[in-house]
Enzyme design. Structure first.
Site, PDB file in Angstrom:
ATOM      1  CG  ASP A  79      -2.180  -0.837   0.949  1.00 10.77           C
ATOM      2  OD1 ASP A  79      -2.117  -1.735   0.089  1.00 10.77           O
ATOM      3  OD2 ASP A  79      -3.204  -0.603   1.609  1.00 10.77           O
ATOM      4  CB  CYS A 121       1.423  -5.931   4.045  1.00 13.40           C
ATOM      5  SG  CYS A 121       3.154  -5.556   4.424  1.00 13.40           S
ATOM      6  CG  ASP A 122      -1.671  -2.286   4.525  1.00 12.63           C
ATOM      7  OD1 ASP A 122      -0.495  -2.658   4.654  1.00 12.63           O
ATOM      8  OD2 ASP A 122      -2.023  -1.125   4.738  1.00 12.63           O
ATOM      9  CD  GLU A 437      -4.803   2.510   2.748  1.00 16.58           C
ATOM     10  OE1 GLU A 437      -5.028   1.644   3.597  1.00 16.58           O
ATOM     11  OE2 GLU A 437      -3.664   2.921   2.474  1.00 16.58           O
ATOM     12  CB  SER A 460      -2.951   4.991   5.305  1.00 20.24           C
ATOM     13  OG  SER A 460      -1.914   4.558   6.143  1.00 20.24           O
TER      14      SER A 460
END
Length: 545
Positions: A79, A121-122, A437, A460
């Site tokens: 991201d 991660c995200d 985002e 974010s």
């Protein structure tokens, strides 16, 4: 114990084993438990660049426990790299593709008795958890941990502001940033990556205190090996994700999310994971818990001093949950075979500047608030822990933009003024498509003292300030945010959970008659995502379910 492959029909079983022998699996070992190692390694994402090394240690543990580990890979999007351009449209859709690809590999081959998923991660962590829930074979998650930081969050943030002000060139910004992002592991702030790593442990799906270990530390490598051993135990005991991820486990995760002021994106991911298990997590539940659970973890972006490395030093997730023990369900099962209560009992808080006591919290309410009103009938989200007290009640004129790029252009033309309520729309799951985002927008607005941002896009986990996102219904679905015009007065009242535009119902009806939305998106993938995805208020899950 009879493994899955040996339950197949004789001829099918024989041919399956022949193909596995072609891959180097010894025939005499095929009576052992076969464990899928679902990796998300690549050479692009800092949080995932080291996962091959962790996978090797997982394999060692599996073999020592009497199993076979067979590894495959799936995608992961960074991201940080996707931020601020059209590539961010692909980040949230990647969550479902991760889940789908893991399901395809495990169910398609039909040989696996258990699974270890590796991610940091995200969108990849929740994608792996969605897959584990959907497949429901014994599973656990090995987390990639955190990169160290050699400067404080406030120093990194100042460098970015200096660049925006023309005081730093690109090379110098990169040099300073690399002291904050120096190597493998999730970025050190409490963004979505570290939020979801922590919530994986809070759900009971990762080993105790493995959320924020230093990437590639001896401690982390040993934990990866232990995870390999533990998955074989889970297979032997037939412990599955549905036994671990219960409603009570999700309530624990929500409590932890609020207590540490974690990423708003978790409010998309927890409902999506729960949905795979037939569990409904409405935003109202999150808000009820937020009013009860105190905010106690002071790390960036809720602090300019401390990162998740400091949170781990202060005792980690286990210590945080131990401090919260009067607010959580202690008797839920975890991948250790023990309860959460058992797992956290030996972990005291080691630094009260980082993890405050529930008796003396940073704030008596949780870090996230759900706002509702005529501008967000189904809800909107704000990280209230990152909002200055004098901004929690705010009224200002709308300045509307139909994309992130339109806002960027207005900023370059110096059209943003103190007191504005910036409205950025058509950035939701359908309108984006992909629900970008808008972290770069929040960084820009950080230059102002009194400016609010309202959007149907998302943020974010590093975002701070008076930033309200996830507005539902989104503009592309006819939500009121699409009817707002420049100059309309917008009222934000965080304490009373209110988000309103000062327009009568009659005026909104008149404006809605002229409303239409036609997407100009050319990507077939993103058009399919837009057509098949529900509102952010429901976790952006698929409509077909």
């Amino acid at each position: 114990m009879t493994n899955v492959i040996n339950k197949k029909a004789p001829f099918t079983k024989a041919i399956m084993k022949a193909h596995l022998c072609s891959c180097g699996v010894a025939y005499q070992n095929m009576d052992k438990p076969i464990i899928a190692i679902a990796n998300s390694w690549n050479e692009i994402v800092p949080g995932h660049i080291h996962l091959r090394q962790l996978a090797d240690r997982v394999k060692v543990g599996i073999e020592q426990a009497g199993g076979i580990g067979l590894e495959f890979n799936t995608i992961s999007v960074c991201d940080g790299i996707a931020q601020g351009h059209a590539g961010m449209k692909y980040s949230l859709p990647s969550r479902d593709i991760v889940a789908d690809s893991v399901e395809i590999m495990v169910k398609g081959h039909g040989i696996f008795d258990g699974m270890v998923a590796l991610s940091s991660c995200d969108k990849i962590v929740p994608g792996m958890l969605m897959a584990a829930a959907r497949i429901n074979i014994p599973s656990l998650v090995v987390l990639g941990g955190v990169m160290p930081n050699f400067i404080k969050p406030k120093e990194s943030k100042q460098a970015r502001r200096d660049f925006l002000d023309g005081k730093l060139n690109e090379e110098k910004l990169v040099e300073i940033s690399n002291q904050y992002y120096p190597g493998p592991g999730a970025c050190p702030f409490l963004g979505t990556a570290n939020t979801m790593q922590g919530l994986t442990e809070a759900l009971g799906m990762a080993l105790p205190n493995s959320s924020w270990m230093s990437a590639l530390s001896d401690e982390q490598l040993e934990a990866a090996e232990q995870a390999g051993k533990q998955i074989v135990e889970l297979v032997k005991k037939k412990v599955t994700p549905k036994q671990i991820m219960t409603l009570e486990s999700f309530e624990n995760a929500i409590s932890v999310l609020l207590a540490m002021g974690g990423s708003l994106n978790a409010c998309l991911h927890l409902p999506a994971i729960a949905h795979e298990l037939g569990i409904h997590l409405p935003l109202e539940l999150l808000d009820r818990i937020s009013r009860r659970v105190p905010f106690i973890a002071s790390v960036t972006p809720n602090s300019h001093e401390f990162t998740t490395n400091d949170l781990q030093r202060a005792g980690g997730m286990a210590a945080l949950m131990n401090e919260l023990k009067s607010y959580i369900h202690l008797d839920v099962l975890t991948v250790t075979g023990k309860t959460i209560g058992d797992n956290i009992a030996q972990y005291p808080v080691l630094d009260r500047d980082v993890i405050h006591s529930v008796a003396s919290p940073v704030d008596p309410e949780g870090g996230i608030a759900v706002l509702k009103g005529n501008l967000a009938k189904d809800g909107a989200l704000i990280k209230q822990s990152a909002v200055a007290g004098d901004l929690k009640l705010f009224t200002g004129p709308a300045k509307t933009f139909n994309s992130e790029e339109a806002f960027d252009q207005a900023y370059e033309q110096q059209l943003i003024e103190e007191g504005d309520v910036i409205v950025i729309r058509y950035e939701g799951p359908k309108g984006g498509p992909g629900m970008r985002e808008l972290h770069r927008c929040t960084e820009i607005l950080g230059k102002f003292k009194r400016v609010a941002l309202v959007t149907d896009g998302r943020f974010s986990g590093a975002s701070a300030g008076l930033s309200i996102g996830y507005v539902s219904p989104e503009a592309a679905e006819g939500g009121v945010i699409g009817l707002v015009e420049d100059g309309d007065m917008i009222m934000i009242d965080i304490e009373n959970r209110s988000l309103h535009v000062q327009l009568s119902d009659e005026e909104l009806v008149v404006r809605s008659k002229d409303f239409s939305f036609v997407s100009a998106e050319s990507s077939a993938l993103l058009r399919l995502y837009a057509d098949s995805t529900k509102s952010a208020a429901f976790g952006a899950i698929r409509k077909i379910f």
